[in-house]
Design a protein around this motif. Structure first.
Motif, PDB file in Angstrom:
ATOM      1  N   HIS A  46      39.322  56.308  37.505  1.00 53.46           N
ATOM      2  CA  HIS A  46      39.322  56.310  36.043  1.00 53.46           C
ATOM      3  C   HIS A  46      40.618  55.774  35.441  1.00 53.46           C
ATOM      4  O   HIS A  46      40.599  55.184  34.362  1.00 53.46           O
ATOM      5  N   PHE A  47      41.730  55.978  36.139  1.00 54.48           N
ATOM      6  CA  PHE A  47      43.043  55.549  35.631  1.00 54.48           C
ATOM      7  C   PHE A  47      43.839  54.954  36.778  1.00 54.48           C
ATOM      8  O   PHE A  47      44.066  55.616  37.788  1.00 54.48           O
ATOM      9  N   LYS A  48      44.293  53.707  36.592  1.00 51.42           N
ATOM     10  CA  LYS A  48      44.955  53.017  37.707  1.00 51.42           C
ATOM     11  C   LYS A  48      46.311  53.604  38.069  1.00 51.42           C
ATOM     12  O   LYS A  48      46.735  53.537  39.209  1.00 51.42           O
ATOM     13  N   ASN A  49      47.009  54.200  37.068  1.00 50.64           N
ATOM     14  CA  ASN A  49      48.315  54.811  37.343  1.00 50.64           C
ATOM     15  C   ASN A  49      48.658  55.819  36.243  1.00 50.64           C
ATOM     16  O   ASN A  49      47.893  55.983  35.284  1.00 50.64           O
ATOM     17  N   ARG A  50      49.786  56.465  36.368  1.00 55.43           N
ATOM     18  CA  ARG A  50      50.202  57.498  35.417  1.00 55.43           C
ATOM     19  C   ARG A  50      50.376  56.916  34.014  1.00 55.43           C
ATOM     20  O   ARG A  50      49.983  57.531  33.019  1.00 55.43           O
ATOM     21  N   GLU A  51      50.948  55.734  33.930  1.00 57.26           N
ATOM     22  CA  GLU A  51      51.175  55.095  32.632  1.00 57.26           C
ATOM     23  C   GLU A  51      49.857  54.823  31.919  1.00 57.26           C
ATOM     24  O   GLU A  51      49.741  55.003  30.705  1.00 57.26           O
ATOM     25  N   ASP A  52      48.849  54.379  32.671  1.00 58.18           N
ATOM     26  CA  ASP A  52      47.529  54.128  32.104  1.00 58.18           C
ATOM     27  C   ASP A  52      46.932  55.418  31.547  1.00 58.18           C
ATOM     28  O   ASP A  52      46.374  55.456  30.447  1.00 58.18           O
TER      29      ASP A  52
END
Length: 187
Positions: A46-52
């Motif tokens: 669902h989210f590629k990384n923490r920032e996303d």
């Protein structure tokens, strides 16, 4: 319309992240996945990384704030009524609001900055309305009064969340705090 399993999972991740990051801004994706009781691979679908994820939940928080505030600001007869309705609408979603107080690196993103600035300007307009109605002293800086309202929303939600304040008492206590604490100085 029924919500798909993927949409439910995404919403679970967003809500869990808001709650966790409001209290622990340095929480990792692993912490968030564990709190949501999902695997890290599911989170990454669902989210590629923490920032996303942080960008997504920041925008979600701003949209939830706008959704709660827009009808209040548009339909209130007076600024005092608008403040009362604002507290009633915002205190229950204080976790979303509190999340925005965290110092994440997404506030300079154009969409985030634009939404945030619109909300700050609306709050400042409300403060100016309260001054015109005589509820807040004219010499109180608008930015400072807006900051107090902003902080009070999260503080009130937090007190409810901790069990220190009954939800039905919160809006009137918040209104009383602002109106009596910012009235004309009398000696």
């Amino acid at each position: 319309m029924p919500v798909s399993k993927a949409e439910r999972t995404r919403l679970l991740i967003i809500q869990t992240a808001i709650q966790l990051l409001s209290q622990k801004p340095h929480a990792t994706l692993n912490d968030i996945a564990k709190a949501a009781q999902i695997g890290r691979a599911t989170l990454h679908r669902h989210f590629k990384n923490r920032e996303d994820l942080i960008l997504c939940i920041t925008l979600d928080a701003l949209h939830q704030t706008e959704k709660a505030c827009a009808p209040v600001m548009a339909n209130a007869a007076t600024a005092k009524d608008a403040l009362w309705e604002l507290f009633k609408a915002m205190i229950p979603i204080g976790d979303h609001y509190g999340f925005l107080a965290q110092e994440f690196d997404v506030m300079d993103q154009p969409e985030v900055a634009s939404l945030y600035q619109q909300q700050i300007m609306a709050l400042r307009d409300l403060i100016e309305g309260l001054k015109k109605e005589g509820h807040i002293a004219a010499d109180i800086p608008t930015a400072w009064a807006a900051s107090l309202v902003d902080t009070l929303i999260y503080s009130t939600w937090s007190a409810i969340h901790k069990g220190d304040l009954a939800p039905n008492e919160a809006p009137s206590l918040a209104l009383r705090t602002i109106l009596n604490g910012l009235g004309e100085h009398k000696q």
